[in-house]
Design a protein around this motif. Structure first.
Motif, mmCIF file in Angstrom:
data_model
loop_
_atom_site.group_PDB
_atom_site.id
_atom_site.type_symbol
_atom_site.label_atom_id
_atom_site.label_comp_id
_atom_site.label_asym_id
_atom_site.label_seq_id
_atom_site.Cartn_x
_atom_site.Cartn_y
_atom_site.Cartn_z
ATOM 1 N N TYR A 129 23.173 -54.399 60.443
ATOM 2 C CA TYR A 129 24.292 -53.805 59.710
ATOM 3 C C TYR A 129 24.795 -52.602 60.502
ATOM 4 N N VAL A 130 26.010 -52.197 60.215
ATOM 5 C CA VAL A 130 26.588 -50.999 60.844
ATOM 6 C C VAL A 130 27.097 -50.085 59.743
ATOM 7 N N TRP A 131 27.609 -48.917 60.143
ATOM 8 C CA TRP A 131 28.034 -47.928 59.157
ATOM 9 C C TRP A 131 29.478 -47.511 59.372
ATOM 10 N N ILE A 132 30.118 -47.185 58.258
ATOM 11 C CA ILE A 132 31.423 -46.522 58.257
ATOM 12 C C ILE A 132 31.277 -45.257 57.421
ATOM 13 N N TYR A 133 31.843 -44.166 57.911
ATOM 14 C CA TYR A 133 31.790 -42.890 57.199
ATOM 15 C C TYR A 133 33.201 -42.490 56.747
ATOM 16 N N ALA A 191 38.658 -54.605 49.336
ATOM 17 C CA ALA A 191 39.797 -53.706 49.171
ATOM 18 C C ALA A 191 39.331 -52.261 49.002
ATOM 19 N N GLU A 192 38.202 -52.094 48.325
ATOM 20 C CA GLU A 192 37.578 -50.782 48.194
ATOM 21 C C GLU A 192 36.113 -50.921 48.581
ATOM 22 N N LEU A 193 35.678 -50.093 49.513
ATOM 23 C CA LEU A 193 34.291 -50.173 49.969
ATOM 24 C C LEU A 193 33.348 -49.575 48.923
ATOM 25 N N SER A 194 32.162 -50.134 48.845
ATOM 26 C CA SER A 194 31.139 -49.647 47.924
ATOM 27 C C SER A 194 30.112 -48.823 48.683
ATOM 28 N N ALA A 195 29.821 -47.634 48.172
ATOM 29 C CA ALA A 195 28.814 -46.779 48.795
ATOM 30 C C ALA A 195 27.409 -47.116 48.322
ATOM 31 N N SER A 196 27.291 -47.984 47.324
ATOM 32 C CA SER A 196 25.979 -48.288 46.756
ATOM 33 C C SER A 196 25.456 -49.664 47.152
ATOM 34 N N GLY A 197 26.303 -50.489 47.741
ATOM 35 C CA GLY A 197 25.873 -51.826 48.134
ATOM 36 C C GLY A 197 26.301 -52.132 49.560
ATOM 37 N N THR A 198 26.168 -53.393 49.956
ATOM 38 C CA THR A 198 26.563 -53.841 51.289
ATOM 39 C C THR A 198 27.971 -54.423 51.237
ATOM 40 N N ASN A 199 28.797 -54.021 52.183
ATOM 41 C CA ASN A 199 30.167 -54.490 52.263
ATOM 42 C C ASN A 199 30.265 -55.583 53.330
#
Length: 339
Positions: A129-133, A191-199
């Protein structure tokens, strides 16, 4: 679903001494190559801390300011650079995120939100997985710490390298383009990223380029994608992208970044390296990136859209630069591969 393009295996150790010698020759020739004259509006990064500028984003909140970052740094840092002087006027330290791996892209979305893509694969590591901030752009330009939101991203068709992340200026949706020698794909997330799950990101359209960065026009109607040797301008077409023309991308040592100016009149191209120069070129169509003509922005002068060939108008010095970039990239990949 578009097919997954296989990674290519590179030759191992026996090529290393040959490539090293070739690198010295072509880079010496490249140093004598003339610089393009149509770079009015560009600037040089003066901060010695910025040695691997891998992303670029024009601030709408602070005219004339551009945000950048290293692909690897000693911390989670963003740098605000004044384009009139090339000097860093603010350094942001992000908190609330893990230790960055390979930060490759930056984009500013609606409501002056800064989005940062920690999406690369430095050292040849395949991340599951990777990250977006995401963080708010500060109203005051000063050194400060800002808490960011971290999003976990996975691809529906397996792990991959990527260096391009863009945020649509109208909808705020975040897109990624993977980096493949034979061309990659535009990936769309929720459409909206979730900070609590995997996108989960899905491939939605092919991109005919070995992409190192991308940028939306300010009106969101055009998508500019750059590679090491060329670039392509696409009609956004609600995500069903259509190729318009080649972009006049400058020859740079390791071209890694691109952004539009806030008025959409120019496209700025950056490269890695200490004291690197950001080059400005007229944007096809001008203004906010509305109507692009087939001849706008000197597109016919760009290198091949597939990111590989050189046009007949290249000088010997330009070819040396292109060859130098290839050699440096190969050496970098060889160093990353485990023995």
């Amino acid at each position: 679903m578009p097919r997954r393009l296989p990674r290519r295996s590179l030759p191992r150790v026996p090529l290393l001494p040959v490539l090293a010698g070739l690198a010295g020759i072509v880079l010496a020739a490249a140093s004598a190559a003339p610089v393009a004259a149509d770079d009015d509006g560009g600037f040089t990064l003066k901060d010695p801390r910025i040695t691997e500028s891998s992303g670029l984003a024009a601030s709408r909140l602070h005219p004339g300011i551009y945000w950048t970052h290293n692909d690897q740094d000693t911390g989670a840092y963003l740098y605000a650079v004044d384009s009139s002087t090339g000097r860093t006027v603010a350094t942001i330290t992000m908190t609330g995120v893990g230790t960055p791996r390979d930060v490759e892209a930056i984009s500013i979305g609606p409501d002056n939100q800064i989005w940062v893509g920690d999406i690369g694969d430095n050292d040849g590591v395949t991340w599951p997985y990777v990250w977006i901030y995401r963080l708010p752009e500060p109203k005051e330009l000063k050194d400060q710490t800002i808490r960011a939101t971290q999003y976990v991203v996975k691809y529906s068709d397996g792990s991959r390298d990527a260096e391009s992340m863009v945020v649509h200026p109208r909808t705020g949706r975040v897109y990624i383009i993977d980096k493949q020698e034979d061309g990659g794909h535009l990936y769309e997330g929720p459409a909206e990223l979730s900070a609590s799950g995997t996108n989960v990101y899905e491939p939605v359209a092919p991109v005919d380029l070995w992409a190192t960065d991308a940028a939306f026009s300010p009106d969101g109607k055009r998508l500019a994608v750059r590679g090491y040797f060329g670039g392509i301008l696409y009609d956004w077409n609600d995500g069903k992208i259509k190729r318009i023309q080649q972009l006049s991308v400058p020859l740079q040592r390791q071209g890694e970044s691109v952004t539009y100016t806030t008025d959409g009149s120019k496209i700025l191209y950056g490269t890695e390296g200490e004291g690197s120069t950001v080059v400005a070129r007229d944007a096809p169509g001008g203004g906010t990136g509305g109507s692009a003509s087939s001849s706008g922005g000197g597109g016919s002068e760009a290198a091949g859209g597939g990111g590989g060939g050189a046009s007949s108008g290249f000088t010997a010095g330009a070819l040396a630069v292109a060859a130098g970039v290839v050699v440096l990239w190969v050496l970098k990949r060889l160093r990353r591969r485990p023995s």
